[in-house]
Design a protein around this motif. Sequence first.
Motif, PDB file in Angstrom:
ATOM      1  N   UNK A  66       0.895  -1.016  -0.105  1.00 14.93           N
ATOM      2  CA  UNK A  66      -0.035   0.102  -0.093  1.00 14.93           C
ATOM      3  C   UNK A  66       0.830   1.174  -0.077  1.00 14.93           C
ATOM      4  N   UNK A  67       1.858   1.096   0.707  1.00 15.55           N
ATOM      5  CA  UNK A  67       2.910   2.423   0.848  1.00 15.55           C
ATOM      6  C   UNK A  67       3.858   2.423  -0.374  1.00 15.55           C
ATOM      7  N   UNK A  68       3.525   1.451  -1.218  1.00 10.71           N
ATOM      8  CA  UNK A  68       4.595   1.538  -2.153  1.00 10.71           C
ATOM      9  C   UNK A  68       3.865   1.797  -3.691  1.00 10.71           C
ATOM     10  N   UNK A  69       2.602   1.753  -3.670  1.00  9.37           N
ATOM     11  CA  UNK A  69       1.830   2.234  -5.033  1.00  9.37           C
ATOM     12  C   UNK A  69       2.208   3.335  -5.695  1.00  9.37           C
ATOM     13  N   UNK A  70       2.786   4.352  -5.069  1.00 10.97           N
ATOM     14  CA  UNK A  70       3.191   5.449  -6.084  1.00 10.97           C
ATOM     15  C   UNK A  70       4.553   5.095  -6.403  1.00 10.97           C
ATOM     16  N   UNK A  82      -7.429  -8.446  -3.737  1.00 11.38           N
ATOM     17  CA  UNK A  82      -7.124  -7.795  -2.493  1.00 11.38           C
ATOM     18  C   UNK A  82      -5.932  -7.138  -2.533  1.00 11.38           C
ATOM     19  N   UNK A  83      -5.826  -6.157  -1.723  1.00  5.33           N
ATOM     20  CA  UNK A  83      -4.924  -5.059  -1.693  1.00  5.33           C
ATOM     21  C   UNK A  83      -4.563  -4.011  -2.668  1.00  5.33           C
ATOM     22  N   UNK A  84      -3.644  -3.106  -2.683  1.00  2.67           N
ATOM     23  CA  UNK A  84      -2.976  -2.089  -3.483  1.00  2.67           C
ATOM     24  C   UNK A  84      -2.521  -3.001  -4.924  1.00  2.67           C
ATOM     25  N   UNK A  85      -2.636  -2.053  -5.991  1.00  4.75           N
ATOM     26  CA  UNK A  85      -2.157  -2.832  -7.248  1.00  4.75           C
ATOM     27  C   UNK A  85      -2.080  -1.494  -8.374  1.00  4.75           C
ATOM     28  N   UNK A  86      -1.137  -1.977  -9.285  1.00  4.17           N
ATOM     29  CA  UNK A  86      -0.972  -0.897 -10.484  1.00  4.17           C
ATOM     30  C   UNK A  86      -1.209  -1.865 -11.668  1.00  4.17           C
ATOM     31  N   UNK A  87      -1.756  -1.236 -12.774  1.00  4.34           N
ATOM     32  CA  UNK A  87      -1.974  -2.007 -14.153  1.00  4.34           C
ATOM     33  C   UNK A  87      -1.347  -1.330 -15.003  1.00  4.34           C
ATOM     34  N   UNK A  88      -0.573  -2.078 -16.215  1.00  2.00           N
ATOM     35  CA  UNK A  88      -0.088  -1.474 -17.281  1.00  2.00           C
ATOM     36  C   UNK A  88      -0.934  -2.037 -18.164  1.00  2.00           C
ATOM     37  N   UNK A 115      12.997  -1.961 -12.929  1.00  2.00           N
ATOM     38  CA  UNK A 115      12.668  -3.266 -12.596  1.00  2.00           C
ATOM     39  C   UNK A 115      12.842  -3.291 -11.089  1.00  2.00           C
ATOM     40  N   UNK A 116      14.052  -3.021 -10.663  1.00  2.00           N
ATOM     41  CA  UNK A 116      14.582  -3.073  -9.192  1.00  2.00           C
ATOM     42  C   UNK A 116      13.601  -2.099  -8.405  1.00  2.00           C
ATOM     43  N   UNK A 117      13.309  -1.020  -8.774  1.00  2.00           N
ATOM     44  CA  UNK A 117      12.200  -0.101  -7.969  1.00  2.00           C
ATOM     45  C   UNK A 117      11.116  -0.936  -7.973  1.00  2.00           C
ATOM     46  N   UNK A 118      10.612  -1.469  -8.942  1.00  2.00           N
ATOM     47  CA  UNK A 118       9.274  -2.422  -8.715  1.00  2.00           C
ATOM     48  C   UNK A 118       9.398  -3.553  -7.806  1.00  2.00           C
ATOM     49  N   UNK A 119      10.416  -4.264  -8.045  1.00  2.00           N
ATOM     50  CA  UNK A 119      10.550  -5.402  -7.381  1.00  2.00           C
ATOM     51  C   UNK A 119      10.584  -5.136  -6.057  1.00  2.00           C
ATOM     52  N   UNK A 120      11.248  -4.050  -5.340  1.00  2.00           N
ATOM     53  CA  UNK A 120      11.275  -3.665  -4.187  1.00  2.00           C
ATOM     54  C   UNK A 120       9.710  -3.491  -3.348  1.00  2.00           C
ATOM     55  N   UNK A 121       8.647  -3.049  -4.274  1.00  2.00           N
ATOM     56  CA  UNK A 121       7.397  -2.970  -3.512  1.00  2.00           C
ATOM     57  C   UNK A 121       6.180  -3.925  -4.161  1.00  2.00           C
ATOM     58  N   UNK A 122       6.627  -5.025  -4.652  1.00  2.00           N
ATOM     59  CA  UNK A 122       5.695  -5.994  -5.208  1.00  2.00           C
ATOM     60  C   UNK A 122       5.298  -6.923  -3.884  1.00  2.00           C
TER      61      UNK A 122
END
Length: 232
Positions: A133-137, A171-177, A206-213
């Motif tokens: 949730x705190x990594x969605x942005x 469930x939970x926060x998500x982002x879509x491409x 990719x590294x930034x995304x992996x950190x909040x997945x």
Amino acid sequence: MPLISVEDKHLTVLNLFTTDKPENQDKLIQEMTKIVDAAAYEGWMSSTVHAGVDAPGTANFIQWRSGEDLEKRYAGEEFKHRTMPVFSEITTSIRLLQNEVVHVLTSDALGGKVEIGPHRDDYTSIAVFPVAADGQDEAVDALGAGQLFLKDFPGFRANVVLKGLRARGLEGAFVVTYTQWESKESFEAFRDQAPQQQSEARKAAVARLQAVLQGAPSANTYTVVHTRAADE
């Protein structure tokens, strides 16, 4: 034909259905097409039906004026007692994702304009990323501004990032491409590019995304088979 834009501020709903048989995909498309062609719901703006390519399933990219209008549709007797039961019989999963469009990147040829419809020959990828949730942005930025390198990749047409607001079936926060490509071959060349061949910008994103997945992303590829807008 529907256009995707950050400035329009529509509520964008992605209804993602999976199924286990190609013939059930055909049934899904038939049922979805019937609904789209008969749509006259208050606040409904457009629907664009996509047929799964890599795996059986469908996606419906729907634009609504507001969340209130959508909830009226969900509360209706037709949706509860006909639409959902019919789809439940022929699907293996149903996810109804409410989103806002927060980033759009296009090739120079498209000039910032993202159009969807069966009149185009786009090969489309839709991916859903479950995130903290705190990594969605952070995920939005990594998948949006962090993807400027896409413009240099052969066959790239458009990348749309949608920030998840709420959902049914997830469930939970998500982002879509939502990404458009010139062909299946160009998309797969990008998807399967070896790490040692990737740009530093791609590796950083990719590294930034992996950190909040928060779990494995899910994705499928599609072609658009039907669309209709309220003003047509």
